[in-house]
Scaffold this active site. Structure first.
Site, PDB file in Angstrom:
ATOM      1  N   ASP A 190      67.453  67.000 -16.523  1.00  0.00           N
ATOM      2  CA  ASP A 190      67.883  67.569 -15.239  1.00  0.00           C
ATOM      3  C   ASP A 190      66.678  67.944 -14.378  1.00  0.00           C
ATOM      4  O   ASP A 190      65.699  68.483 -14.903  1.00  0.00           O
ATOM      5  CB  ASP A 190      68.676  68.862 -15.433  1.00  0.00           C
ATOM      6  CG  ASP A 190      69.890  68.721 -16.341  1.00  0.00           C
ATOM      7  OD1 ASP A 190      69.862  67.884 -17.251  1.00  0.00           O
ATOM      8  OD2 ASP A 190      70.850  69.486 -16.135  1.00  0.00           O
ATOM      9  N   ASP A 211      69.416  62.687 -15.516  1.00  0.00           N
ATOM     10  CA  ASP A 211      70.587  63.583 -15.535  1.00  0.00           C
ATOM     11  C   ASP A 211      70.735  64.162 -14.137  1.00  0.00           C
ATOM     12  O   ASP A 211      70.172  63.595 -13.189  1.00  0.00           O
ATOM     13  CB  ASP A 211      70.422  64.660 -16.624  1.00  0.00           C
ATOM     14  CG  ASP A 211      71.773  65.187 -17.116  1.00  0.00           C
ATOM     15  OD1 ASP A 211      72.632  65.502 -16.264  1.00  0.00           O
ATOM     16  OD2 ASP A 211      71.973  65.289 -18.333  1.00  0.00           O
ATOM     17  N   ASP A 212      71.443  65.289 -13.986  1.00  0.00           N
ATOM     18  CA  ASP A 212      71.629  65.818 -12.646  1.00  0.00           C
ATOM     19  C   ASP A 212      70.291  65.984 -11.925  1.00  0.00           C
ATOM     20  O   ASP A 212      69.326  66.480 -12.498  1.00  0.00           O
ATOM     21  CB  ASP A 212      72.312  67.201 -12.701  1.00  0.00           C
ATOM     22  CG  ASP A 212      73.749  67.112 -13.198  1.00  0.00           C
ATOM     23  OD1 ASP A 212      74.490  66.239 -12.711  1.00  0.00           O
ATOM     24  OD2 ASP A 212      74.121  67.914 -14.062  1.00  0.00           O
ATOM     25  N   HIS A 233      71.987  61.656 -12.171  1.00  0.00           N
ATOM     26  CA  HIS A 233      73.432  61.866 -12.050  1.00  0.00           C
ATOM     27  C   HIS A 233      73.845  62.500 -10.731  1.00  0.00           C
ATOM     28  O   HIS A 233      74.965  62.952 -10.587  1.00  0.00           O
ATOM     29  CB  HIS A 233      73.944  62.714 -13.223  1.00  0.00           C
ATOM     30  CG  HIS A 233      73.803  62.043 -14.556  1.00  0.00           C
ATOM     31  ND1 HIS A 233      74.165  62.661 -15.737  1.00  0.00           N
ATOM     32  CD2 HIS A 233      73.341  60.821 -14.901  1.00  0.00           C
ATOM     33  CE1 HIS A 233      73.925  61.834 -16.753  1.00  0.00           C
ATOM     34  NE2 HIS A 233      73.421  60.710 -16.267  1.00  0.00           N
ATOM     35  N   ARG A 266      78.841  65.283  -6.928  1.00  0.00           N
ATOM     36  CA  ARG A 266      79.795  65.616  -8.003  1.00  0.00           C
ATOM     37  C   ARG A 266      80.033  67.119  -8.065  1.00  0.00           C
ATOM     38  O   ARG A 266      79.097  67.901  -8.058  1.00  0.00           O
ATOM     39  CB  ARG A 266      79.250  65.112  -9.339  1.00  0.00           C
ATOM     40  CG  ARG A 266      80.172  65.373 -10.513  1.00  0.00           C
ATOM     41  CD  ARG A 266      79.806  64.530 -11.730  1.00  0.00           C
ATOM     42  NE  ARG A 266      78.476  64.793 -12.240  1.00  0.00           N
ATOM     43  CZ  ARG A 266      78.128  64.647 -13.535  1.00  0.00           C
ATOM     44  NH1 ARG A 266      79.021  64.246 -14.418  1.00  0.00           N
ATOM     45  NH2 ARG A 266      76.890  64.885 -13.920  1.00  0.00           N
ATOM     46  N   LYS A 268      81.980  69.701 -10.582  1.00  0.00           N
ATOM     47  CA  LYS A 268      82.626  69.751 -11.897  1.00  0.00           C
ATOM     48  C   LYS A 268      83.135  71.157 -12.168  1.00  0.00           C
ATOM     49  O   LYS A 268      82.339  72.083 -12.342  1.00  0.00           O
ATOM     50  CB  LYS A 268      81.619  69.437 -13.012  1.00  0.00           C
ATOM     51  CG  LYS A 268      80.873  68.144 -12.883  1.00  0.00           C
ATOM     52  CD  LYS A 268      79.878  67.994 -14.038  1.00  0.00           C
ATOM     53  CE  LYS A 268      78.461  68.291 -13.646  1.00  0.00           C
ATOM     54  NZ  LYS A 268      77.458  68.025 -14.698  1.00  0.00           N
TER      55      LYS A 268
END
Ligand SMILES: *[C@@H]1O[C@H](CO)[C@@H](O)[C@H](O)[C@H]1NC(C)=O
Ligand SMILES: *[C@@H]1O[C@H](CO)[C@@H](O)[C@H](O)[C@H]1NC(C)=O
Ligand SMILES: *[C@@H]1O[C@H](CO)[C@@H](O)[C@H](O)[C@H]1NC(C)=O
Length: 377
Positions: A190, A211-212, A233, A266, A268
């Site tokens: 991340d 990742d993010d 991500h 995104r 979540k």
């Protein structure tokens, strides 16, 4: 003359000293002093002296294995400058490799300086899910009214920058380049994980990772602007839920590009938990080469995307998605826009000039608010 004065002052000291033992003779604390530390002993020396330096220059410091470059006891107003290459020895441990705390702190990367995690020594494709225990990289925790400028971070073993319990932090021109991890097993790298913080601004960051790019788990008044996210991500809120703080409020992502990434945007929300996601804005975001979801907003996250029934415990309200440039930016076997909400738990959304195309329409959107009205683009 000299002797008399000496005797007088000695007498004065003796007479006026109420303490049984005199203060130790030591280098006087100079709050305006600049201290330079380097090499294998530099990290320990910097930690030990941090309270007596107003400027700390870390020049080619080689941090020993299994230890933190620990600047968590700085005086207010301290400046920390990284010069040359900062490196860390190898050990399987939790980290962090670097920790900086304080008030009115300025952290700077000098021209050409790098903080090189050499993460390939730990990478095994498993990230924080298994395999080797990998140290977290940088804890920017409890920094207030502070700035971090021009840091160039390379190849972190796992998550790069954790911003937590900060109030009033500006991060400018930071590069996190974990692109070697694409071919060498980087995972859960991340870029920025943000929690329990307020008034945090990250501008002109470049993040190449797996990742993010940014994940805001909790916090208020957070801006990510002028950024580039590649390989990871995307720009994420969450996952929200199941932590000590589950409130995300007033977060803005603006003028940024997400490319070669699984997701563009995104949000979540974990099913089965409670919390708040309110006042999130995505404005002027360009998406290209997105392989999973252009826009994914879900209230059925369970550690994986789109699992089971959506829940209403973490409403997503006052969301703005506007000026999204993703014409043809979504791969043909990816989804353009996915919205899966619980009954009534997504409301007051503004959705304008969202141009996210190239992929498929998702057929199982649920409870999509009146704007956008549906998932098809
Ligand atoms: C936000 O933080 C900055 C320092 O980064 C400070 O100057 C400003 O006053 C803070 N704003 C609020 C509303 O706290
Ligand atoms: C950020 O980088 C740009 C150029 O890349 C430079 O003009 C600007 O001054 C930098 N900002 C800071 C705070 O150093
Ligand atoms: C969306 O993208 C198409 C294709 O590039 C373009 O023709 C159109 O003007 C765009 N619409 C908006 C609202 O940006």
């Amino acid at each position: 003359m000299f002797h008399i004065l000496s005797l007088l002052s000695l007498a004065t000291v003796v007479l006026s000293s109420p303490l049984p033992t005199p203060a130790p003779v030591a280098t006087p604390v100079k709050r305006d002093s600049s201290c330079t530390f380097s090499g294998a002993s530099g990290a320990a020396a910097a930690s030990a002296s941090q309270g007596s330096c107003s400027t700390i220059v870390l020049s080619n410091v080689a941090v020993p294995s299994g230890t933190t470059l620990d600047l968590s006891d700085l005086n207010d107003g301290t400046t920390v400058i990284f010069e040359g290459e900062t490196t860390w020895g190898y050990e399987e441990w939790e980290g962090p490799l670097l920790q900086i705390k304080g008030n009115q702190i300025t952290v700077e990367g000098a021209e050409g300086a790098t903080l090189n995690g050499d993460g390939a020594r730990w990478w095994d494709g498993e990230g924080s899910n298994g395999g080797k225990t990998k140290p977290k990289f940088f804890y920017a925790h409890s920094l207030s009214d502070s700035v971090i400028d021009n840091l160039h971070i390379l190849n972190t073993p796992v998550q790069a920058v954790s911003i937590n319990t900060c109030d009033g932090l500006k991060v400018r021109n930071m590069t996190i380049d974990n692109s070697d991890g694409d071919s060498q097993g980087g995972h859960n790298t991340d870029g920025f994980d943000i929690g329990e913080s307020s008034n945090v601004t990250i501008r002109h960051a470049k993040v190449y990772n797996q990742d993010d790019c940014v994940a805001v788990n909790s916090g208020t008044d957070i801006i990510f602007g002028g950024g580039l996210c590649s390989g990871g991500h995307g720009l994420s809120i969450g996952s929200v839920g199941g932590r000590d703080d589950n409130t995300v409020e007033n977060v803005k992502f603006t003028r940024s590009t997400v490319t070669k990434s699984v997701n563009g945007i995104r949000i979540k929300a974990s099913a089965g938990d409670t919390g708040t996601i309110k006042g999130v804005t995505y404005n002027d975001i360009t998406l290209s080469d997105i392989t999973g979801y252009g826009i994914l907003i879900e209230q059925n996250y369970d550690g994986g995307d789109l699992h089971g029934d959506p829940d209403t415990g973490i409403p997503i309200t006052d969301l703005t998605v506007s000026d999204i440039h993703g014409d043809g930016g979504i791969d043909s076997d990816a989804y353009n826009v996915v919205v899966v909400c619980g009954d009534g738990s997504c409301s007051d959304w503004t959705w304008t000039d969202v141009n996210v195309t190239g992929g498929e329409d998702y057929s199982e959107c649920q409870n999509v608010p009146s704007t956008p009205g549906s998932c098809s683009t």
